[in-house]
Motif scaffolding. Structure first.
Motif, PDB file in Angstrom:
ATOM      1  N   ARG A  71       0.872  -1.161  -0.019  1.00 32.00           N
ATOM      2  CA  ARG A  71      -0.006   0.017  -0.155  1.00 32.00           C
ATOM      3  C   ARG A  71       0.725   1.173   0.047  1.00 32.00           C
ATOM      4  O   ARG A  71       1.934   1.274   0.697  1.00 32.00           O
ATOM      5  N   ILE A  72       0.512   2.483  -0.705  1.00 28.68           N
ATOM      6  CA  ILE A  72       1.217   3.325  -0.900  1.00 28.68           C
ATOM      7  C   ILE A  72       0.747   4.382   0.348  1.00 28.68           C
ATOM      8  O   ILE A  72      -0.416   4.394   0.823  1.00 28.68           O
ATOM      9  N   LEU A  73       1.851   4.812   1.069  1.00 28.79           N
ATOM     10  CA  LEU A  73       1.749   5.507   2.260  1.00 28.79           C
ATOM     11  C   LEU A  73       1.980   7.168   2.112  1.00 28.79           C
ATOM     12  O   LEU A  73       1.588   7.810   3.205  1.00 28.79           O
ATOM     13  N   GLY A  74       2.534   7.375   1.030  1.00 33.12           N
ATOM     14  CA  GLY A  74       2.721   8.923   0.970  1.00 33.12           C
ATOM     15  C   GLY A  74       3.787   9.066  -0.316  1.00 33.12           C
ATOM     16  O   GLY A  74       4.047   8.299  -0.821  1.00 33.12           O
ATOM     17  N   TYR A  75       3.815  10.777  -0.296  1.00 27.90           N
ATOM     18  CA  TYR A  75       4.901  10.888  -1.721  1.00 27.90           C
ATOM     19  C   TYR A  75       5.280  12.296  -1.342  1.00 27.90           C
ATOM     20  O   TYR A  75       4.932  12.882  -0.380  1.00 27.90           O
ATOM     21  N   ALA A  76       6.448  12.504  -2.028  1.00 22.98           N
ATOM     22  CA  ALA A  76       7.136  13.733  -2.087  1.00 22.98           C
ATOM     23  C   ALA A  76       7.407  14.304  -3.492  1.00 22.98           C
ATOM     24  O   ALA A  76       7.684  13.216  -4.211  1.00 22.98           O
ATOM     25  N   THR A  77       7.257  15.671  -3.624  1.00 27.74           N
ATOM     26  CA  THR A  77       7.511  16.125  -4.966  1.00 27.74           C
ATOM     27  C   THR A  77       8.540  17.250  -5.000  1.00 27.74           C
ATOM     28  O   THR A  77       8.421  17.965  -3.958  1.00 27.74           O
ATOM     29  N   SER A  78       9.199  17.485  -6.034  1.00 29.57           N
ATOM     30  CA  SER A  78       9.919  18.802  -6.379  1.00 29.57           C
ATOM     31  C   SER A  78       9.322  19.061  -7.588  1.00 29.57           C
ATOM     32  O   SER A  78       9.368  18.419  -8.568  1.00 29.57           O
ATOM     33  N   SER A  79       8.879  20.213  -7.626  1.00 30.73           N
ATOM     34  CA  SER A  79       7.926  20.999  -8.786  1.00 30.73           C
ATOM     35  C   SER A  79       8.645  22.158  -9.175  1.00 30.73           C
ATOM     36  O   SER A  79       9.358  22.804  -8.284  1.00 30.73           O
ATOM     37  N   PRO A  80       8.278  22.872 -10.271  1.00 32.85           N
ATOM     38  CA  PRO A  80       8.799  24.145 -10.494  1.00 32.85           C
ATOM     39  C   PRO A  80       8.512  25.162  -9.609  1.00 32.85           C
ATOM     40  O   PRO A  80       7.206  25.083  -9.122  1.00 32.85           O
ATOM     41  N   PHE A  81       9.199  26.069  -9.128  1.00 32.37           N
ATOM     42  CA  PHE A  81       9.117  26.955  -8.176  1.00 32.37           C
ATOM     43  C   PHE A  81       8.145  28.115  -9.049  1.00 32.37           C
ATOM     44  O   PHE A  81       7.080  28.484  -8.204  1.00 32.37           O
ATOM     45  N   ARG A  82       8.609  28.663  -9.928  1.00 32.92           N
ATOM     46  CA  ARG A  82       7.715  29.618 -10.817  1.00 32.92           C
ATOM     47  C   ARG A  82       8.202  29.085 -12.299  1.00 32.92           C
ATOM     48  O   ARG A  82       9.048  28.716 -12.650  1.00 32.92           O
ATOM     49  N   PRO A  83       7.356  29.529 -13.186  1.00 33.46           N
ATOM     50  CA  PRO A  83       7.405  29.231 -14.527  1.00 33.46           C
ATOM     51  C   PRO A  83       8.250  30.023 -15.247  1.00 33.46           C
ATOM     52  O   PRO A  83       8.694  29.538 -16.400  1.00 33.46           O
ATOM     53  N   LYS A  84       9.140  31.094 -15.002  1.00 33.30           N
ATOM     54  CA  LYS A  84       9.886  31.930 -15.470  1.00 33.30           C
ATOM     55  C   LYS A  84      11.215  31.164 -15.591  1.00 33.30           C
ATOM     56  O   LYS A  84      11.798  30.725 -14.554  1.00 33.30           O
ATOM     57  N   ALA A  85      12.097  31.451 -16.746  1.00 31.19           N
ATOM     58  CA  ALA A  85      13.195  30.697 -16.891  1.00 31.19           C
ATOM     59  C   ALA A  85      14.259  30.706 -15.690  1.00 31.19           C
ATOM     60  O   ALA A  85      15.148  29.896 -15.586  1.00 31.19           O
ATOM     61  N   ALA A  86      14.290  32.132 -15.328  1.00 34.02           N
ATOM     62  CA  ALA A  86      15.536  32.562 -14.367  1.00 34.02           C
ATOM     63  C   ALA A  86      15.118  31.565 -12.974  1.00 34.02           C
ATOM     64  O   ALA A  86      16.088  31.477 -12.205  1.00 34.02           O
ATOM     65  N   TYR A  87      14.087  31.114 -12.871  1.00 38.45           N
ATOM     66  CA  TYR A  87      13.675  30.011 -11.613  1.00 38.45           C
ATOM     67  C   TYR A  87      13.955  28.695 -11.663  1.00 38.45           C
ATOM     68  O   TYR A  87      13.709  28.044 -10.851  1.00 38.45           O
ATOM     69  N   ALA A  88      14.563  28.431 -12.749  1.00 40.49           N
ATOM     70  CA  ALA A  88      14.843  26.897 -13.100  1.00 40.49           C
ATOM     71  C   ALA A  88      15.473  26.042 -12.267  1.00 40.49           C
ATOM     72  O   ALA A  88      15.355  24.854 -12.266  1.00 40.49           O
ATOM     73  N   THR A  89      16.528  26.854 -11.350  1.00 39.45           N
ATOM     74  CA  THR A  89      17.393  26.045 -10.569  1.00 39.45           C
ATOM     75  C   THR A  89      16.752  26.069  -9.122  1.00 39.45           C
ATOM     76  O   THR A  89      17.432  25.723  -8.251  1.00 39.45           O
ATOM     77  N   SER A  90      15.534  26.438  -8.956  1.00 39.23           N
ATOM     78  CA  SER A  90      14.530  26.396  -7.796  1.00 39.23           C
ATOM     79  C   SER A  90      13.565  25.626  -7.840  1.00 39.23           C
ATOM     80  O   SER A  90      12.989  25.460  -8.921  1.00 39.23           O
ATOM     81  N   VAL A  91      13.193  24.865  -6.908  1.00 41.00           N
ATOM     82  CA  VAL A  91      11.970  23.834  -6.912  1.00 41.00           C
ATOM     83  C   VAL A  91      11.198  24.284  -5.538  1.00 41.00           C
ATOM     84  O   VAL A  91      11.628  24.773  -4.635  1.00 41.00           O
ATOM     85  N   GLU A  92       9.911  23.795  -5.677  1.00 41.58           N
ATOM     86  CA  GLU A  92       9.302  23.930  -4.500  1.00 41.58           C
ATOM     87  C   GLU A  92       8.793  22.417  -4.007  1.00 41.58           C
ATOM     88  O   GLU A  92       8.376  21.510  -4.971  1.00 41.58           O
ATOM     89  N   THR A  93       9.106  21.930  -2.862  1.00 42.20           N
ATOM     90  CA  THR A  93       8.938  20.751  -2.530  1.00 42.20           C
ATOM     91  C   THR A  93       7.646  20.373  -1.625  1.00 42.20           C
ATOM     92  O   THR A  93       6.845  21.477  -1.050  1.00 42.20           O
ATOM     93  N   THR A  94       7.155  19.466  -1.644  1.00 44.52           N
ATOM     94  CA  THR A  94       5.945  19.095  -0.648  1.00 44.52           C
ATOM     95  C   THR A  94       5.834  17.599  -0.272  1.00 44.52           C
ATOM     96  O   THR A  94       6.053  16.737  -1.000  1.00 44.52           O
TER      97      THR A  94
END
Length: 173
Positions: A71-94
């Protein structure tokens, strides 16, 4: 805290979609932890799943009981922080855990795997927003050296109340 349990952490895959959607929908229906207000079908969540491949800076890590039918108990993600190209090296985690999975070290295992996967991906910063109050999430982010950088006061309205979101930053590179 509940007893720690053995879990397998691995990249997410298509067959996880229904279970992951069910976990997220619990938080939509029952909490203000997410500001989504309408539950999703699995098919509505498919683009989200596909936006987290097994490589690159935008990852999906899944925790499950050991074995192929666990059974799946949970998940973590890293997603784009913001859509603009200059933010490409930053992520939002959850992180989202099944309602009965908290306090067992699963969030810690998920973040360990996520940050290990990101180590060679050129990610410079990770950010996390935590709807307040949420003591467990605050402890987890502190454990992983996220530092508080500000609070958006009364930024979300759900279940007839306004909610603050605390923002945290983790230096990765």
């Amino acid at each position: 805290m509940s007893e720690r349990i053995d879990v397998q952490v691995r990249p997410g895959r298509d067959g996880d979609l229904t279970a992951l959607t069910d976990i997220y929908n619990h938080y939509i229906r029952e909490t203000s932890i997410t500001f989504d207000v309408v539950p999703f079908t699995a098919e509505q969540r498919r683009p989200w799943l596909l936006s987290h491949p097994e490589d690159g800076p935008h990852r999906l890590m899944v925790a499950q009981f050991p074995g192929p039918s666990g059974r799946i108990l949970g998940y973590a993600t890293s997603s784009p922080f913001r859509p603009k190209a200059a933010y490409a090296t930053s992520v939002e985690t959850t992180i989202y855990l099944a309602p009965d999975a908290g306090g067992r070290g699963i969030g810690t295992r998920l973040y360990e795997a996520l940050f290990a996967a990101l180590a060679d991906e050129g990610v410079h910063r990770a950010y996390a927003g935590v709807t307040l109050p949420n003591a467990a999430s605050l402890r987890l982010h502190e454990r992983f050296d996220f530092r508080p950088i500000g609070v958006y006061e009364e930024v979300g309205h759900k279940f007839g109340a306004y909610h603050d979101v605390a923002w945290f930053e983790k230096r990765l590179g």
